[in-house]
Design a protein around this motif. Structure first.
Motif, mmCIF file in Angstrom:
data_model
loop_
_atom_site.group_PDB
_atom_site.id
_atom_site.type_symbol
_atom_site.label_atom_id
_atom_site.label_comp_id
_atom_site.label_asym_id
_atom_site.label_seq_id
_atom_site.Cartn_x
_atom_site.Cartn_y
_atom_site.Cartn_z
ATOM 1 N N ASN A 182 0.807 -1.226 0.000
ATOM 2 C CA ASN A 182 0.000 0.000 0.000
ATOM 3 C C ASN A 182 0.838 1.273 0.000
ATOM 4 O O ASN A 182 0.328 2.358 0.311
ATOM 5 C CB ASN A 182 -0.975 0.005 1.179
ATOM 6 C CG ASN A 182 -0.251 -0.062 2.523
ATOM 7 O OD1 ASN A 182 0.976 -0.061 2.587
ATOM 8 N ND2 ASN A 182 -1.033 -0.145 3.594
ATOM 9 N N ALA A 183 2.129 1.153 -0.300
ATOM 10 C CA ALA A 183 2.997 2.323 -0.420
ATOM 11 C C ALA A 183 4.095 2.013 -1.447
ATOM 12 O O ALA A 183 4.491 0.856 -1.610
ATOM 13 C CB ALA A 183 3.624 2.675 0.926
ATOM 14 N N GLU A 184 4.526 3.034 -2.137
ATOM 15 C CA GLU A 184 5.618 2.830 -3.101
ATOM 16 C C GLU A 184 6.859 2.390 -2.334
ATOM 17 O O GLU A 184 7.234 3.015 -1.335
ATOM 18 C CB GLU A 184 5.886 4.111 -3.884
ATOM 19 C CG GLU A 184 6.712 3.896 -5.129
ATOM 20 C CD GLU A 184 6.698 5.123 -6.037
ATOM 21 O OE1 GLU A 184 6.555 4.951 -7.267
ATOM 22 O OE2 GLU A 184 6.841 6.238 -5.511
ATOM 23 N N THR A 185 7.511 1.318 -2.807
ATOM 24 C CA THR A 185 8.562 0.671 -2.029
ATOM 25 C C THR A 185 9.830 0.507 -2.852
ATOM 26 O O THR A 185 9.770 0.117 -4.029
ATOM 27 C CB THR A 185 8.104 -0.729 -1.558
ATOM 28 O OG1 THR A 185 6.854 -0.607 -0.878
ATOM 29 C CG2 THR A 185 9.130 -1.345 -0.625
ATOM 30 N N LYS A 186 10.964 0.795 -2.225
ATOM 31 C CA LYS A 186 12.247 0.604 -2.901
ATOM 32 C C LYS A 186 12.520 -0.887 -3.079
ATOM 33 O O LYS A 186 12.297 -1.687 -2.167
ATOM 34 C CB LYS A 186 13.383 1.252 -2.105
ATOM 35 C CG LYS A 186 14.737 1.147 -2.790
ATOM 36 C CD LYS A 186 15.810 1.866 -1.990
ATOM 37 C CE LYS A 186 16.066 1.205 -0.671
ATOM 38 N NZ LYS A 186 17.166 1.824 0.097
ATOM 39 N N GLY B 220 4.066 -1.971 -11.774
ATOM 40 C CA GLY B 220 4.652 -0.679 -12.116
ATOM 41 C C GLY B 220 6.016 -0.517 -11.460
ATOM 42 O O GLY B 220 6.167 -0.789 -10.265
ATOM 43 N N LEU B 221 7.009 -0.097 -12.245
ATOM 44 C CA LEU B 221 8.371 0.105 -11.745
ATOM 45 C C LEU B 221 8.879 1.474 -12.186
ATOM 46 O O LEU B 221 8.591 1.920 -13.303
ATOM 47 C CB LEU B 221 9.314 -0.971 -12.278
ATOM 48 C CG LEU B 221 9.000 -2.433 -11.965
ATOM 49 C CD1 LEU B 221 9.937 -3.340 -12.756
ATOM 50 C CD2 LEU B 221 9.134 -2.692 -10.476
ATOM 51 N N SER B 222 9.651 2.111 -11.330
ATOM 52 C CA SER B 222 10.263 3.402 -11.673
ATOM 53 C C SER B 222 11.719 3.418 -11.229
ATOM 54 O O SER B 222 12.074 2.820 -10.199
ATOM 55 C CB SER B 222 9.523 4.563 -10.991
ATOM 56 O OG SER B 222 8.224 4.709 -11.506
ATOM 57 N N ILE B 223 12.538 4.107 -12.001
ATOM 58 C CA ILE B 223 13.925 4.321 -11.611
ATOM 59 C C ILE B 223 14.060 5.759 -11.121
ATOM 60 O O ILE B 223 13.508 6.693 -11.726
ATOM 61 C CB ILE B 223 14.886 4.023 -12.786
ATOM 62 C CG1 ILE B 223 16.339 4.104 -12.306
ATOM 63 C CG2 ILE B 223 14.645 4.948 -13.979
ATOM 64 C CD1 ILE B 223 17.340 3.589 -13.342
ATOM 65 N N PHE B 224 14.739 5.924 -9.996
ATOM 66 C CA PHE B 224 14.889 7.229 -9.359
ATOM 67 C C PHE B 224 16.342 7.682 -9.358
ATOM 68 O O PHE B 224 17.261 6.875 -9.186
ATOM 69 C CB PHE B 224 14.401 7.167 -7.911
ATOM 70 C CG PHE B 224 12.903 7.239 -7.749
ATOM 71 C CD1 PHE B 224 12.301 8.404 -7.328
ATOM 72 C CD2 PHE B 224 12.112 6.136 -8.020
ATOM 73 C CE1 PHE B 224 10.928 8.481 -7.173
ATOM 74 C CE2 PHE B 224 10.741 6.186 -7.873
ATOM 75 C CZ PHE B 224 10.129 7.366 -7.451
ATOM 76 N N LYS B 225 16.519 8.981 -9.535
ATOM 77 C CA LYS B 225 17.801 9.651 -9.326
ATOM 78 C C LYS B 225 17.596 10.561 -8.128
ATOM 79 O O LYS B 225 16.918 11.576 -8.225
ATOM 80 C CB LYS B 225 18.199 10.450 -10.566
ATOM 81 C CG LYS B 225 19.385 11.368 -10.367
ATOM 82 C CD LYS B 225 19.595 12.220 -11.612
ATOM 83 C CE LYS B 225 20.655 13.278 -11.403
ATOM 84 N NZ LYS B 225 20.830 14.147 -12.610
ATOM 85 N N GLY B 226 18.139 10.156 -6.984
ATOM 86 C CA GLY B 226 17.823 10.878 -5.758
ATOM 87 C C GLY B 226 16.338 10.747 -5.472
ATOM 88 O O GLY B 226 15.792 9.650 -5.426
ATOM 89 N N LEU C 136 9.002 -0.052 -6.552
ATOM 90 C CA LEU C 136 7.779 -0.723 -6.972
ATOM 91 C C LEU C 136 6.598 0.186 -6.657
ATOM 92 O O LEU C 136 6.503 0.736 -5.557
ATOM 93 C CB LEU C 136 7.635 -2.050 -6.218
ATOM 94 C CG LEU C 136 6.371 -2.865 -6.474
ATOM 95 C CD1 LEU C 136 6.365 -3.405 -7.912
ATOM 96 C CD2 LEU C 136 6.274 -4.015 -5.470
ATOM 97 N N TRP C 137 5.706 0.351 -7.637
ATOM 98 C CA TRP C 137 4.573 1.253 -7.445
ATOM 99 C C TRP C 137 3.632 0.755 -6.341
ATOM 100 O O TRP C 137 3.604 -0.437 -6.011
ATOM 101 C CB TRP C 137 3.771 1.361 -8.741
ATOM 102 C CG TRP C 137 4.447 2.162 -9.811
ATOM 103 C CD1 TRP C 137 5.744 2.592 -9.850
ATOM 104 C CD2 TRP C 137 3.845 2.611 -11.024
ATOM 105 N NE1 TRP C 137 5.998 3.271 -11.008
ATOM 106 C CE2 TRP C 137 4.844 3.306 -11.757
ATOM 107 C CE3 TRP C 137 2.568 2.480 -11.577
ATOM 108 C CZ2 TRP C 137 4.602 3.879 -13.007
ATOM 109 C CZ3 TRP C 137 2.320 3.057 -12.821
ATOM 110 C CH2 TRP C 137 3.318 3.748 -13.526
ATOM 111 N N ILE C 138 2.862 1.697 -5.830
ATOM 112 C CA ILE C 138 1.859 1.380 -4.829
ATOM 113 C C ILE C 138 0.823 0.412 -5.408
ATOM 114 O O ILE C 138 0.417 0.518 -6.568
ATOM 115 C CB ILE C 138 1.184 2.688 -4.323
ATOM 116 C CG1 ILE C 138 0.200 2.377 -3.198
ATOM 117 C CG2 ILE C 138 0.522 3.433 -5.462
ATOM 118 C CD1 ILE C 138 -0.368 3.634 -2.544
#
Length: 210
Positions: free
Chosen positions: A93-97, A141-147, A185-187
């Motif tokens: 239930n929350a976006e998780t690294k 859903g996946l996202s890559i983050f810079k900072g 990983l997306w919520i």
């Protein structure tokens, strides 16, 4: 060719001409040719010196390039989600690294398999690639983050007609030394983990320093 050498050659030519019945004009012609030859030798010597200087510069440049290549940092890694059994990760239930704990390659040790963070060892341009796999029935859903900044994402909508959903993407990022890159990983979505095929992966490498 020194002046004394030219003089000796002229005298020798003069004596030979007189001995063989030649004229003083022949001696003058030989002297003129010797002067021209001396000039030509000087020109060739000057060109040779210039060429040798250019070769020296080129050799120094090659050595500098070899040294630069040898000292250039080498950074590359590939990792996948670690699991001893096949199972899903999520939904949460929350976006998780995501922590990719199975390291396949980690040249330069810039990727930390405990935290999931890639930390740029030098300022430069890097390329990253990521992929995910999920069973049908739930979104992935996946996202890559810079900072703290989301840079690139993939998304697969759950489909009842398919047994598997797969997605991948890549991005080129300019990073300062110490900046971090990681995956989330997306919520309310999931990815599939397995201990054999490594469907979900995170990779990157240094293109060139700046």
């Amino acid at each position: 060719m020194s002046k004394s050498t030219v003089t000796r050659l002229v005298l020798l030519a003069y004596i030979m001409c007189l001995t063989l019945g030649g004229s003083e004009d022949s001696v003058v012609d030989i002297y003129t040719e010797l002067k021209e030859l001396k000039y030509l030798v000087g020109e060739l010597s000057s060109r040779l010196n210039t060429a040798e200087a250019a070769v020296t510069v080129q050799r120094a440049l090659v050595e500098d390039l070899k040294k630069e290549y040898k000292e250039r940092p080498k950074v590359a890694f590939s990792a996948s989600l670690l699991s001893s059994e096949s199972k899903q990760h999520g939904p949460i239930n929350a976006e998780t690294k995501l922590v990719f704990g199975k390291v396949l390659t980690n040249i330069g040790n810039a990727y930390n398999s405990t935290t999931g963070l890639f930390t740029a060892p030098v300022r430069g341009v890097y390329y990253f690639r990521f992929s995910g796999n999920g069973y049908a029935g739930h979104d992935m859903g996946l996202s890559i983050f810079k900072g703290d900044q989301r840079m690139m994402s993939v998304y697969e909508y759950h489909s009842s007609g398919e047994s598997n959903d797969n997605a991948s993407n890549g991005v080129t990022l300019q990073l300062d030394q110490g900046e971090v890159v990681y995956m989330k990983l997306w919520i309310n979505s999931w990815v599939f983990l397995d201990g054999r095929y490594d469907y979900c992966s995170f990779s990157g490498f240094l293109l060139f320093p700046m």
